[in-house]
Design a protein around this motif. Structure first.
Motif, PDB file in Angstrom:
ATOM      1  N   ARG A 208     -14.011  20.814 -13.598  1.00 40.78           N
ATOM      2  CA  ARG A 208     -14.093  20.709 -15.061  1.00 40.78           C
ATOM      3  C   ARG A 208     -12.850  21.739 -15.553  1.00 40.78           C
ATOM      4  O   ARG A 208     -12.017  20.936 -16.489  1.00 40.78           O
ATOM      5  CB  ARG A 208     -15.404  21.371 -15.622  1.00 40.78           C
ATOM      6  CG  ARG A 208     -15.814  21.327 -16.940  1.00 40.78           C
ATOM      7  CD  ARG A 208     -16.994  21.993 -17.507  1.00 40.78           C
ATOM      8  NE  ARG A 208     -18.140  21.461 -16.875  1.00 40.78           N
ATOM      9  CZ  ARG A 208     -18.945  21.957 -16.004  1.00 40.78           C
ATOM     10  NH1 ARG A 208     -18.565  23.415 -15.624  1.00 40.78           N
ATOM     11  NH2 ARG A 208     -19.841  21.468 -15.187  1.00 40.78           N
ATOM     12  N   GLU A 209     -12.652  22.671 -15.235  1.00 41.25           N
ATOM     13  CA  GLU A 209     -11.300  23.355 -15.483  1.00 41.25           C
ATOM     14  C   GLU A 209     -10.170  22.741 -15.383  1.00 41.25           C
ATOM     15  O   GLU A 209      -9.208  22.755 -16.377  1.00 41.25           O
ATOM     16  CB  GLU A 209     -11.192  24.750 -14.786  1.00 41.25           C
ATOM     17  CG  GLU A 209     -10.108  25.537 -15.216  1.00 41.25           C
ATOM     18  CD  GLU A 209     -10.022  26.887 -14.419  1.00 41.25           C
ATOM     19  OE1 GLU A 209      -9.000  27.581 -14.039  1.00 41.25           O
ATOM     20  OE2 GLU A 209     -11.241  27.257 -13.813  1.00 41.25           O
TER      21      GLU A 209
ATOM     22  N   PRO B 138     -17.035  30.578  -8.786  1.00 39.36           N
ATOM     23  CA  PRO B 138     -17.083  29.227  -9.241  1.00 39.36           C
ATOM     24  C   PRO B 138     -17.547  28.113  -8.417  1.00 39.36           C
ATOM     25  O   PRO B 138     -16.922  28.225  -7.215  1.00 39.36           O
ATOM     26  CB  PRO B 138     -15.642  29.265  -9.841  1.00 39.36           C
ATOM     27  CG  PRO B 138     -14.789  30.127  -9.227  1.00 39.36           C
ATOM     28  CD  PRO B 138     -15.772  31.270  -8.751  1.00 39.36           C
ATOM     29  N   THR B 139     -18.231  27.279  -8.863  1.00 36.93           N
ATOM     30  CA  THR B 139     -18.572  26.213  -8.050  1.00 36.93           C
ATOM     31  C   THR B 139     -17.552  24.885  -8.149  1.00 36.93           C
ATOM     32  O   THR B 139     -16.591  24.984  -8.766  1.00 36.93           O
ATOM     33  CB  THR B 139     -20.007  25.598  -8.455  1.00 36.93           C
ATOM     34  OG1 THR B 139     -19.701  25.092  -9.833  1.00 36.93           O
ATOM     35  CG2 THR B 139     -21.104  26.350  -8.404  1.00 36.93           C
TER      36      THR B 139
ATOM     37  N   GLU C 115     -17.762  22.193  -9.132  1.00 41.09           N
ATOM     38  CA  GLU C 115     -18.172  21.506 -10.554  1.00 41.09           C
ATOM     39  C   GLU C 115     -17.364  22.326 -11.515  1.00 41.09           C
ATOM     40  O   GLU C 115     -16.501  21.682 -12.500  1.00 41.09           O
ATOM     41  CB  GLU C 115     -19.510  21.347 -10.743  1.00 41.09           C
ATOM     42  CG  GLU C 115     -20.196  20.411 -10.003  1.00 41.09           C
ATOM     43  CD  GLU C 115     -21.786  20.104 -10.505  1.00 41.09           C
ATOM     44  OE1 GLU C 115     -22.113  21.154 -11.224  1.00 41.09           O
ATOM     45  OE2 GLU C 115     -22.329  19.589  -9.660  1.00 41.09           O
ATOM     46  N   ASP C 116     -17.206  23.669 -11.306  1.00 38.23           N
ATOM     47  CA  ASP C 116     -16.355  24.382 -12.432  1.00 38.23           C
ATOM     48  C   ASP C 116     -15.024  24.333 -12.191  1.00 38.23           C
ATOM     49  O   ASP C 116     -14.495  24.161 -13.320  1.00 38.23           O
ATOM     50  CB  ASP C 116     -16.916  25.976 -12.272  1.00 38.23           C
ATOM     51  CG  ASP C 116     -18.468  26.276 -12.761  1.00 38.23           C
ATOM     52  OD1 ASP C 116     -19.273  25.523 -13.352  1.00 38.23           O
ATOM     53  OD2 ASP C 116     -19.036  27.305 -11.936  1.00 38.23           O
TER      54      ASP C 116
END
Length: 82
Positions: free
Chosen positions: A14-15, A7-8, A10-11
């Motif tokens: 967002r999470e 996961p980046t 950004e991921d």
């Protein structure tokens, strides 16, 4: 070929924001919905009733409403998340 990807940032950001929305959907003190606000270099989920207050009125009201900082993996994610 590896189908699993890491996961980046950004991921992860967002999470964490989605988790905050699920955990803090309404203010426990007044029942108002929560909003996401950028304060300085931090991202917060806070009671919507605090949004219209400024200065001394905001400082006096803040302890009586829900307000939680959202920890992001990278400080550069704040403008993207907002």
């Amino acid at each position: 070929m590896n189908l699993l990807t890491m996961p980046t940032n950004e991921d992860l950001a967002r999470e964490r924001i989605e988790m905050a929305w699920r955990e803090y959907d309404l203010c426990h003190a007044c029942g108002q919905p929560m909003t996401i606000e950028v304060v300085g270099s931090s991202l917060w989920i806070e009671c919507a009733s605090l949004r219209s207050l400024q200065g001394l009125r905001r400082r006096l009201s803040t302890p009586f409403h829900d307000r939680h900082q959202i920890e992001l993996p990278d400080d550069e994610m704040i403008p993207a998340a907002a």
